[in-house]
Scaffold this motif. Sequence first.
Motif, PDB file in Angstrom:
ATOM      1  N   MET A   1       0.763  -1.216   0.047  1.00  0.00           N
ATOM      2  CA  MET A   1       0.014  -0.155  -0.054  1.00  0.00           C
ATOM      3  C   MET A   1       0.793   1.170   0.048  1.00  0.00           C
ATOM      4  O   MET A   1       0.502   2.094  -0.557  1.00  0.00           O
ATOM      5  N   LYS A   2       2.026   1.035   0.813  1.00  0.00           N
ATOM      6  CA  LYS A   2       2.983   2.264   0.679  1.00  0.00           C
ATOM      7  C   LYS A   2       3.471   2.638  -0.434  1.00  0.00           C
ATOM      8  O   LYS A   2       3.523   3.778  -1.061  1.00  0.00           O
ATOM      9  N   ILE A   3       3.656   1.527  -1.479  1.00  0.00           N
ATOM     10  CA  ILE A   3       4.211   1.751  -2.670  1.00  0.00           C
ATOM     11  C   ILE A   3       3.141   2.566  -3.762  1.00  0.00           C
ATOM     12  O   ILE A   3       3.821   3.437  -4.572  1.00  0.00           O
ATOM     13  N   ILE A   4       1.983   1.943  -3.477  1.00  0.00           N
ATOM     14  CA  ILE A   4       1.021   2.775  -4.373  1.00  0.00           C
ATOM     15  C   ILE A   4       0.815   4.158  -4.004  1.00  0.00           C
ATOM     16  O   ILE A   4       0.560   5.109  -4.607  1.00  0.00           O
ATOM     17  N   GLY A   5       0.875   4.537  -2.402  1.00  0.00           N
ATOM     18  CA  GLY A   5       0.780   5.751  -2.081  1.00  0.00           C
ATOM     19  C   GLY A   5       2.093   6.785  -2.580  1.00  0.00           C
ATOM     20  O   GLY A   5       1.773   7.858  -3.126  1.00  0.00           O
ATOM     21  N   ILE A   6       3.243   6.075  -2.522  1.00  0.00           N
ATOM     22  CA  ILE A   6       4.342   6.834  -3.042  1.00  0.00           C
ATOM     23  C   ILE A   6       4.412   7.086  -4.450  1.00  0.00           C
ATOM     24  O   ILE A   6       4.593   8.211  -4.913  1.00  0.00           O
ATOM     25  N   SER A   7       3.748   6.380  -5.219  1.00  0.00           N
ATOM     26  CA  SER A   7       3.877   6.357  -6.879  1.00  0.00           C
ATOM     27  C   SER A   7       3.063   7.481  -7.194  1.00  0.00           C
ATOM     28  O   SER A   7       3.025   8.497  -7.923  1.00  0.00           O
ATOM     29  N   ILE A   8       1.746   7.481  -6.188  1.00  0.00           N
ATOM     30  CA  ILE A   8       0.542   8.316  -6.715  1.00  0.00           C
ATOM     31  C   ILE A   8       1.026   9.911  -6.214  1.00  0.00           C
ATOM     32  O   ILE A   8       0.934  10.826  -6.993  1.00  0.00           O
ATOM     33  N   LEU A   9       1.936   9.896  -5.151  1.00  0.00           N
ATOM     34  CA  LEU A   9       2.497  11.205  -4.793  1.00  0.00           C
ATOM     35  C   LEU A   9       3.207  11.692  -5.654  1.00  0.00           C
ATOM     36  O   LEU A   9       3.507  12.940  -5.835  1.00  0.00           O
ATOM     37  N   MET A  10       4.300  10.564  -6.267  1.00  0.00           N
ATOM     38  CA  MET A  10       5.346  11.373  -7.096  1.00  0.00           C
ATOM     39  C   MET A  10       4.656  11.798  -8.282  1.00  0.00           C
ATOM     40  O   MET A  10       5.110  12.912  -8.972  1.00  0.00           O
ATOM     41  N   PHE A  11       3.640  11.231  -8.876  1.00  0.00           N
ATOM     42  CA  PHE A  11       2.875  11.324 -10.047  1.00  0.00           C
ATOM     43  C   PHE A  11       2.290  12.942  -9.806  1.00  0.00           C
ATOM     44  O   PHE A  11       2.306  13.657 -10.799  1.00  0.00           O
ATOM     45  N   VAL A  12       1.655  13.033  -8.616  1.00  0.00           N
ATOM     46  CA  VAL A  12       1.122  14.332  -8.582  1.00  0.00           C
ATOM     47  C   VAL A  12       2.160  15.259  -8.434  1.00  0.00           C
ATOM     48  O   VAL A  12       2.060  16.550  -9.118  1.00  0.00           O
ATOM     49  N   PHE A  13       3.277  15.189  -7.605  1.00  0.00           N
ATOM     50  CA  PHE A  13       4.127  16.190  -7.583  1.00  0.00           C
ATOM     51  C   PHE A  13       4.944  16.412  -8.880  1.00  0.00           C
ATOM     52  O   PHE A  13       5.308  17.744  -9.282  1.00  0.00           O
ATOM     53  N   LEU A  14       5.291  15.395  -9.876  1.00  0.00           N
ATOM     54  CA  LEU A  14       5.810  15.781 -11.039  1.00  0.00           C
ATOM     55  C   LEU A  14       4.937  16.339 -11.996  1.00  0.00           C
ATOM     56  O   LEU A  14       5.451  17.212 -12.927  1.00  0.00           O
ATOM     57  N   THR A  15       3.597  15.966 -12.239  1.00  0.00           N
ATOM     58  CA  THR A  15       2.578  16.763 -12.911  1.00  0.00           C
ATOM     59  C   THR A  15       2.508  18.297 -12.187  1.00  0.00           C
ATOM     60  O   THR A  15       2.784  19.082 -13.360  1.00  0.00           O
ATOM     61  N   VAL A  16       2.662  18.514 -11.190  1.00  0.00           N
ATOM     62  CA  VAL A  16       2.368  20.076 -10.846  1.00  0.00           C
ATOM     63  C   VAL A  16       3.835  20.595 -11.225  1.00  0.00           C
ATOM     64  O   VAL A  16       3.674  21.865 -11.628  1.00  0.00           O
ATOM     65  N   PHE A  17       4.870  20.050 -11.052  1.00  0.00           N
ATOM     66  CA  PHE A  17       6.230  20.789 -11.449  1.00  0.00           C
ATOM     67  C   PHE A  17       6.180  21.067 -13.036  1.00  0.00           C
ATOM     68  O   PHE A  17       6.599  21.879 -13.338  1.00  0.00           O
ATOM     69  N   SER A  18       5.557  20.047 -13.832  1.00  0.00           N
ATOM     70  CA  SER A  18       5.492  20.164 -15.180  1.00  0.00           C
ATOM     71  C   SER A  18       4.730  21.196 -15.649  1.00  0.00           C
ATOM     72  O   SER A  18       5.137  22.261 -16.599  1.00  0.00           O
ATOM     73  N   LEU A  19       3.330  21.570 -14.866  1.00  0.00           N
ATOM     74  CA  LEU A  19       2.700  22.477 -15.164  1.00  0.00           C
ATOM     75  C   LEU A  19       3.187  23.811 -14.860  1.00  0.00           C
ATOM     76  O   LEU A  19       3.198  24.772 -15.439  1.00  0.00           O
ATOM     77  N   CYS A  20       3.884  23.910 -13.511  1.00  0.00           N
ATOM     78  CA  CYS A  20       4.711  25.166 -13.269  1.00  0.00           C
ATOM     79  C   CYS A  20       5.758  25.447 -14.247  1.00  0.00           C
ATOM     80  O   CYS A  20       5.835  26.610 -14.483  1.00  0.00           O
ATOM     81  N   MET A  21       6.441  24.503 -14.830  1.00  0.00           N
ATOM     82  CA  MET A  21       7.407  24.790 -15.758  1.00  0.00           C
ATOM     83  C   MET A  21       7.071  25.357 -16.884  1.00  0.00           C
ATOM     84  O   MET A  21       7.418  26.362 -17.568  1.00  0.00           O
ATOM     85  N   ASP A  22       5.831  24.873 -17.381  1.00  0.00           N
ATOM     86  CA  ASP A  22       4.982  25.477 -18.550  1.00  0.00           C
ATOM     87  C   ASP A  22       4.574  26.974 -18.281  1.00  0.00           C
ATOM     88  O   ASP A  22       4.988  27.666 -19.251  1.00  0.00           O
ATOM     89  N   ILE A  23       4.182  26.937 -17.236  1.00  0.00           N
ATOM     90  CA  ILE A  23       3.567  28.491 -17.033  1.00  0.00           C
ATOM     91  C   ILE A  23       4.786  29.445 -16.904  1.00  0.00           C
ATOM     92  O   ILE A  23       4.637  30.471 -17.169  1.00  0.00           O
ATOM     93  N   LEU A  24       5.888  28.928 -16.378  1.00  0.00           N
ATOM     94  CA  LEU A  24       7.026  29.880 -16.086  1.00  0.00           C
ATOM     95  C   LEU A  24       7.637  30.196 -17.546  1.00  0.00           C
ATOM     96  O   LEU A  24       8.364  31.091 -17.836  1.00  0.00           O
ATOM     97  N   LEU A  25       7.540  29.071 -18.488  1.00  0.00           N
ATOM     98  CA  LEU A  25       7.986  29.356 -19.911  1.00  0.00           C
ATOM     99  C   LEU A  25       6.950  30.364 -20.780  1.00  0.00           C
ATOM    100  O   LEU A  25       7.465  30.370 -21.976  1.00  0.00           O
ATOM    101  N   GLY A  26       5.684  30.560 -20.177  1.00  0.00           N
ATOM    102  CA  GLY A  26       5.132  31.571 -20.772  1.00  0.00           C
ATOM    103  C   GLY A  26       3.654  31.031 -21.247  1.00  0.00           C
ATOM    104  O   GLY A  26       3.035  31.905 -22.005  1.00  0.00           O
ATOM    105  N   PHE A  27       3.643  29.774 -21.082  1.00  0.00           N
ATOM    106  CA  PHE A  27       2.322  29.323 -21.688  1.00  0.00           C
ATOM    107  C   PHE A  27       0.988  29.567 -20.626  1.00  0.00           C
ATOM    108  O   PHE A  27       1.380  29.853 -19.358  1.00  0.00           O
ATOM    109  N   ASP A  28      -0.345  29.695 -21.319  1.00  0.00           N
ATOM    110  CA  ASP A  28      -1.372  29.981 -20.112  1.00  0.00           C
ATOM    111  C   ASP A  28      -1.550  28.633 -19.495  1.00  0.00           C
ATOM    112  O   ASP A  28      -1.168  27.572 -19.955  1.00  0.00           O
ATOM    113  N   LEU A  29      -2.550  28.521 -18.474  1.00  0.00           N
ATOM    114  CA  LEU A  29      -2.929  27.277 -17.952  1.00  0.00           C
ATOM    115  C   LEU A  29      -3.587  26.362 -18.703  1.00  0.00           C
ATOM    116  O   LEU A  29      -3.278  25.088 -18.558  1.00  0.00           O
ATOM    117  N   ASN A  30      -4.465  26.618 -19.367  1.00  0.00           N
ATOM    118  CA  ASN A  30      -5.011  25.860 -20.571  1.00  0.00           C
ATOM    119  C   ASN A  30      -3.947  24.897 -21.423  1.00  0.00           C
ATOM    120  O   ASN A  30      -4.040  23.713 -21.456  1.00  0.00           O
TER     121      ASN A  30
END
Length: 76
Positions: A1-30
Amino acid sequence: MKIIGISILMFVFLTVFSLCMDILLGFDLNTSINNAIRPFLVMEVTETVIFFLLFFLMVVGPVRTFYKKRKKKQQR
């Protein structure tokens, strides 16, 4: 169960990081969300070719081994 939780947490953090990088590059949120959801639309031609080549090699190897074992088994 811990492995699934860690995997989901990593996925969420990496997705948020990717979104933040796109926004910093000048793309809009959509556009940032579309880039995260549909990564194949962002890829260039050479990246797409390499992706499909790697996918093809991953499929051909096991299929070839399966048919070799099957043929060997039929010869016995």
